[in-house]
Design a protein around this motif. Structure first.
Motif, PDB file in Angstrom:
ATOM      1  N   UNK A  11      -7.127 -23.471 -33.410  1.00 31.30           N
ATOM      2  CA  UNK A  11      -7.624 -23.683 -32.017  1.00 31.30           C
ATOM      3  C   UNK A  11      -8.047 -24.475 -31.643  1.00 31.30           C
ATOM      4  N   UNK A  12      -8.433 -25.472 -30.708  1.00 31.99           N
ATOM      5  CA  UNK A  12      -8.795 -25.993 -30.344  1.00 31.99           C
ATOM      6  C   UNK A  12      -9.624 -26.579 -28.770  1.00 31.99           C
ATOM      7  N   UNK A  13     -10.431 -26.559 -28.204  1.00 37.31           N
ATOM      8  CA  UNK A  13     -10.586 -27.693 -27.270  1.00 37.31           C
ATOM      9  C   UNK A  13     -10.452 -28.237 -27.188  1.00 37.31           C
ATOM     10  N   UNK A  14     -10.533 -29.518 -27.486  1.00 29.44           N
ATOM     11  CA  UNK A  14     -10.032 -31.068 -27.590  1.00 29.44           C
ATOM     12  C   UNK A  14      -9.840 -31.688 -29.409  1.00 29.44           C
ATOM     13  N   UNK A  71      -6.847 -16.539 -25.330  1.00 28.84           N
ATOM     14  CA  UNK A  71      -7.659 -17.618 -27.211  1.00 28.84           C
ATOM     15  C   UNK A  71      -8.230 -18.474 -26.080  1.00 28.84           C
ATOM     16  N   UNK A  72      -8.611 -18.392 -24.908  1.00 27.56           N
ATOM     17  CA  UNK A  72      -9.635 -19.345 -24.996  1.00 27.56           C
ATOM     18  C   UNK A  72     -10.998 -18.756 -24.649  1.00 27.56           C
ATOM     19  N   UNK A  73     -10.785 -17.762 -23.660  1.00 31.66           N
ATOM     20  CA  UNK A  73     -11.995 -16.541 -24.181  1.00 31.66           C
ATOM     21  C   UNK A  73     -12.181 -15.882 -25.718  1.00 31.66           C
ATOM     22  N   UNK A  74     -11.260 -15.982 -26.436  1.00 28.31           N
ATOM     23  CA  UNK A  74     -11.999 -15.750 -27.955  1.00 28.31           C
ATOM     24  C   UNK A  74     -13.163 -17.071 -28.215  1.00 28.31           C
ATOM     25  N   UNK A  75     -11.847 -18.353 -28.010  1.00 24.01           N
ATOM     26  CA  UNK A  75     -12.796 -19.713 -28.407  1.00 24.01           C
ATOM     27  C   UNK A  75     -13.701 -19.940 -28.338  1.00 24.01           C
ATOM     28  N   UNK A 123     -16.600 -28.815 -33.784  1.00 21.44           N
ATOM     29  CA  UNK A 123     -16.738 -28.994 -32.867  1.00 21.44           C
ATOM     30  C   UNK A 123     -16.523 -28.139 -30.999  1.00 21.44           C
ATOM     31  N   UNK A 124     -15.049 -26.942 -31.706  1.00 19.91           N
ATOM     32  CA  UNK A 124     -15.188 -26.226 -30.337  1.00 19.91           C
ATOM     33  C   UNK A 124     -15.138 -24.685 -30.846  1.00 19.91           C
TER      34      UNK A 124
END
Length: 135
Positions: A11-14, A71-75, A123-124
């Motif tokens: 899982x990545x942001x970008x 998932x975003x919070x964990x990332x 990068x994430x």
């Protein structure tokens, strides 16, 4: 009956920023780039293991809003599971990834439990370790 790993999701942001890291810094080959519903799933792999694919996607890709938010919070916290790659030359791999500007977490060292390894953040913020192949 046989069983083998086929896909590993990261899982990545970008996706584009992460693609540059995993393709250009680590040297994985782009296999597929699929867009659907405003999201992308990018698949990469190593010529050494052509049957195993790594899939990059954003937290909300293919998930409910609530699940994507968690998932975003964990990332963001940097607590998602690490990914470990193996190589025949940890020091060369380290220099290649460091030259890309990736955040270094650990320079190459010989671990007490055996392998020589190093660690970076993608990068994430995901931890990526590179370990010497068993000889």
């Amino acid at each position: 009956m046989t069983i083998a790993l086929q896909y590993c999701h990261i899982t990545v942001n970008d996706v584009d920023e992460s693609l540059a890291f995993y393709r250009d810094a680590l040297g994985l080959a782009l296999k597929n780039d699929v867009a659907s519903g405003g999201f992308r799933w990018v698949t990469l792999g190593s010529p050494e293991q052509p049957e195993v694919d790594i899939v990059l996607s954003e937290p909300h890709a293919g998930r409910s809003q609530a699940d994507g938010d968690v998932l975003q919070e964990l990332l963001t916290k940097g607590v998602l599971p690490i990914t470990v790659f193996r190589t025949d030359d940890v020091d060369a791999a380290f220099e290649r990834v460091r030259a890309s500007g990736a955040e270094v977490l650990q320079e190459p060292i010989d671990q007490a439990w055996g392998p020589r390894d190093c660690a970076f953040r993608d990068p994430s913020g995901n931890m990526v370790r590179i370990q010497a192949a068993k000889s």
